[in-house]
Scaffold this motif. Structure first.
Motif, PDB file in Angstrom:
ATOM      1  N   ASP A 297       0.834  -1.199   0.000  1.00  0.00           N
ATOM      2  CA  ASP A 297       0.000   0.000   0.000  1.00  0.00           C
ATOM      3  C   ASP A 297       0.868   1.248   0.000  1.00  0.00           C
ATOM      4  O   ASP A 297       2.092   1.166   0.166  1.00  0.00           O
ATOM      5  N   VAL A 298       0.232   2.383  -0.214  1.00  0.00           N
ATOM      6  CA  VAL A 298       0.918   3.677  -0.160  1.00  0.00           C
ATOM      7  C   VAL A 298       0.162   4.567   0.826  1.00  0.00           C
ATOM      8  O   VAL A 298      -0.996   4.316   1.152  1.00  0.00           O
ATOM      9  N   ALA A 299       0.839   5.627   1.274  1.00  0.00           N
ATOM     10  CA  ALA A 299       0.354   6.346   2.446  1.00  0.00           C
ATOM     11  C   ALA A 299      -0.857   7.226   2.185  1.00  0.00           C
ATOM     12  O   ALA A 299      -1.816   7.218   2.974  1.00  0.00           O
TER      13      ALA A 299
ATOM     14  N   VAL B  12       0.373  -2.247  -6.273  1.00  0.00           N
ATOM     15  CA  VAL B  12      -0.062  -1.428  -5.145  1.00  0.00           C
ATOM     16  C   VAL B  12      -1.560  -1.627  -4.968  1.00  0.00           C
ATOM     17  O   VAL B  12      -2.298  -1.780  -5.952  1.00  0.00           O
ATOM     18  N   ILE B  13      -2.003  -1.656  -3.723  1.00  0.00           N
ATOM     19  CA  ILE B  13      -3.434  -1.733  -3.437  1.00  0.00           C
ATOM     20  C   ILE B  13      -3.866  -0.414  -2.811  1.00  0.00           C
ATOM     21  O   ILE B  13      -3.234   0.092  -1.883  1.00  0.00           O
TER      22      ILE B  13
ATOM     23  N   CYS C 210      -1.008  -5.010   3.606  1.00  0.00           N
ATOM     24  CA  CYS C 210      -1.815  -3.786   3.534  1.00  0.00           C
ATOM     25  C   CYS C 210      -1.762  -2.988   4.832  1.00  0.00           C
ATOM     26  O   CYS C 210      -1.428  -3.511   5.895  1.00  0.00           O
ATOM     27  N   ASN C 211      -2.117  -1.710   4.710  1.00  0.00           N
ATOM     28  CA  ASN C 211      -2.341  -0.813   5.851  1.00  0.00           C
ATOM     29  C   ASN C 211      -1.124  -0.674   6.751  1.00  0.00           C
ATOM     30  O   ASN C 211      -1.241  -0.583   7.981  1.00  0.00           O
ATOM     31  N   GLN C 212       0.055  -0.618   6.153  1.00  0.00           N
ATOM     32  CA  GLN C 212       1.284  -0.479   6.937  1.00  0.00           C
ATOM     33  C   GLN C 212       1.883   0.918   6.842  1.00  0.00           C
ATOM     34  O   GLN C 212       2.711   1.289   7.666  1.00  0.00           O
ATOM     35  N   CYS C 213       1.504   1.687   5.826  1.00  0.00           N
ATOM     36  CA  CYS C 213       2.090   3.023   5.662  1.00  0.00           C
ATOM     37  C   CYS C 213       1.533   4.022   6.669  1.00  0.00           C
ATOM     38  O   CYS C 213       2.241   4.917   7.116  1.00  0.00           O
ATOM     39  N   ILE C 214       0.272   3.879   7.048  1.00  0.00           N
ATOM     40  CA  ILE C 214      -0.338   4.795   7.992  1.00  0.00           C
ATOM     41  C   ILE C 214      -0.038   4.366   9.426  1.00  0.00           C
ATOM     42  O   ILE C 214       0.428   5.144  10.255  1.00  0.00           O
ATOM     43  N   GLU C 215      -0.278   3.083   9.718  1.00  0.00           N
ATOM     44  CA  GLU C 215      -0.147   2.618  11.096  1.00  0.00           C
ATOM     45  C   GLU C 215       1.308   2.527  11.545  1.00  0.00           C
ATOM     46  O   GLU C 215       1.625   2.779  12.697  1.00  0.00           O
ATOM     47  N   ASN C 216       2.199   2.147  10.652  1.00  0.00           N
ATOM     48  CA  ASN C 216       3.583   1.859  11.051  1.00  0.00           C
ATOM     49  C   ASN C 216       4.613   2.574  10.190  1.00  0.00           C
ATOM     50  O   ASN C 216       5.771   2.153  10.139  1.00  0.00           O
TER      51      ASN C 216
END
Length: 361
Positions: A10-12, A32-33, A295-301
């Motif tokens: 993913d991207v941020a 990318v998703i 998924c969902n790693q750019c925002i959370e981490n």
């Protein structure tokens, strides 16, 4: 040297950061998703997709865009697509003596939904949607629920095939999910590890049946993060028994296999122990997946788990614990869209598109 880009990341935000560009340019990254956080409006989404393709033209731009509650882009002209259960209800809406006509009309509506879905996404630069859901609606799964067409595997198969025909008209490939079936279990694999205790023959005769009937139509498949202990102790997405012996060997599927999101709870435990994202990815690839999602790693981490996965898979390749697969890379390339999409303004006045809109419930 064999090329294989198995990672879908993913991207941020609504435009690419330097870190996004660095990750997407890595040769192990194949796509990318996108999520709702990557959306402001159509113009912004189109620019973001152009940015991604500028990094690498062969990157596969994906999204979960099914209709109903799973639809990432809903404003600025995007059609609100119905949940798939609505299409199943149309199938059964015929008056006595007119059941066949209602079923055929429902298939026509499913094709229209597939075309609208695919054409609108492609007009903004998105290549691929993870759809259709082939899970059966057993009535107890909150995570599947109205995402399923119907309880009947035959109805599900024909409506899914019709929807995929509409996607194909838009030049978009498809993804049947979640093999061999997520609709029977109540637990949500995002936060739990669901277990389906049924024997293999019961699953093959019911939930998994659409995968055999659609083996000439499916472009790709996503397995469930569900354990079926009478078949294998591992979740389906980490099981060579499910992916190679059953899906490919017994059911005749020849397309690409995606893992479901490796950050989900159902992917974090393998053989009774917690595993890293790298180990989960390697296990999935060795079991028969061609592509793996994180998924969902750019925002959370801040994207650190993605960097760790890229580094871990690179190290595993150097150490001989994972080998790139040329056939898997070919399957990934075949998921890229066919032909040139209509720009949005031209799509809005295209006869096929306007007719398809008129058929939607």
């Amino acid at each position: 040297m064999i090329q294989h880009a198995p990672l879908i990341i993913d991207v941020a935000g609504t435009r690419l950061s330097k870190a996004d560009k660095r990750r997407l340019s890595h040769p192990l990254v194949g796509g990318v998703i996108l999520f709702a956080r990557n959306w402001d409006n159509r113009e912004q989404l189109t620019k973001l997709c152009k940015q991604i393709k500028k990094v690498r033209a062969d990157l596969l731009i994906c999204v979960d865009h099914e209709g109903g509650r799973v639809q990432r882009f809903r404003t600025d002209g995007f059609t609100h697509l119905p949940p798939m259960r609505v299409l199943g209800e149309l199938w059964f809406a015929g008056q006595p003596g007119q059941e066949s006509e209602a079923a055929l009309a429902a298939c026509n509506t499913a094709t229209a939904a597939g075309y609208v879905l695919g054409a609108e996404l492609r007009a903004c630069g998105v290549d691929f949607s993870f759809t259709p859901v082939l899970d059966l609606d057993h009535g107890g799964s909150s995570v599947i629920g109205d995402r399923a067409f119907a309880r009947d595997a035959r109805v599900t198969t024909l409506l899914a095939q019709a929807l995929m025909h509409g996607l194909m008209q838009a030049g978009m490939r498809n993804c049947g999910k979640h093999f061999p079936g997520h609709g029977y279990v109540k637990a949500d694999s995002h936060v739990d590890i669901p277990v389906d205790d049924r024997p293999l023959q019961a699953i093959l005769a019911d939930d998994a049946a659409p995968y055999g009937w659609l083996n000439a139509s499916l472009s790709s498949v996503m397995p469930a993060h569900v354990i079926y202990p009478q078949v294998d102790s591992r979740p389906a997405g980490f099981s060579s028994r499910w992916l190679n012996d059953i899906l490919r060997g017994q059911l005749g599927f020849t397309g690409a296999v995606f893992s479901d999101d490796l950050s989900m709870a159902g992917a974090r435990q393998i053989d009774g122990r917690e595993v890293s994202y790298t180990e989960a990815a390697i296990t999935a690839l060795q079991a028969g997946c061609d592509l793996v999602l994180l998924c969902n790693q750019c925002i959370e981490n801040d994207g650190e788990p993605i960097d760790d996965l890229i580094d871990g898979l690179s190290q595993a390749q150097l150490e001989g614990r994972w080998w790139p697969n040329e056939v898997s890379e070919q399957r990934r390339q075949e998921l890229l869209p066919q032909g040139y999409p209509l720009p949005w303004d031209e799509l809005m006045i295209e006869a096929r598109y306007m007719h398809a809109l008129s058929l939607l419930p």
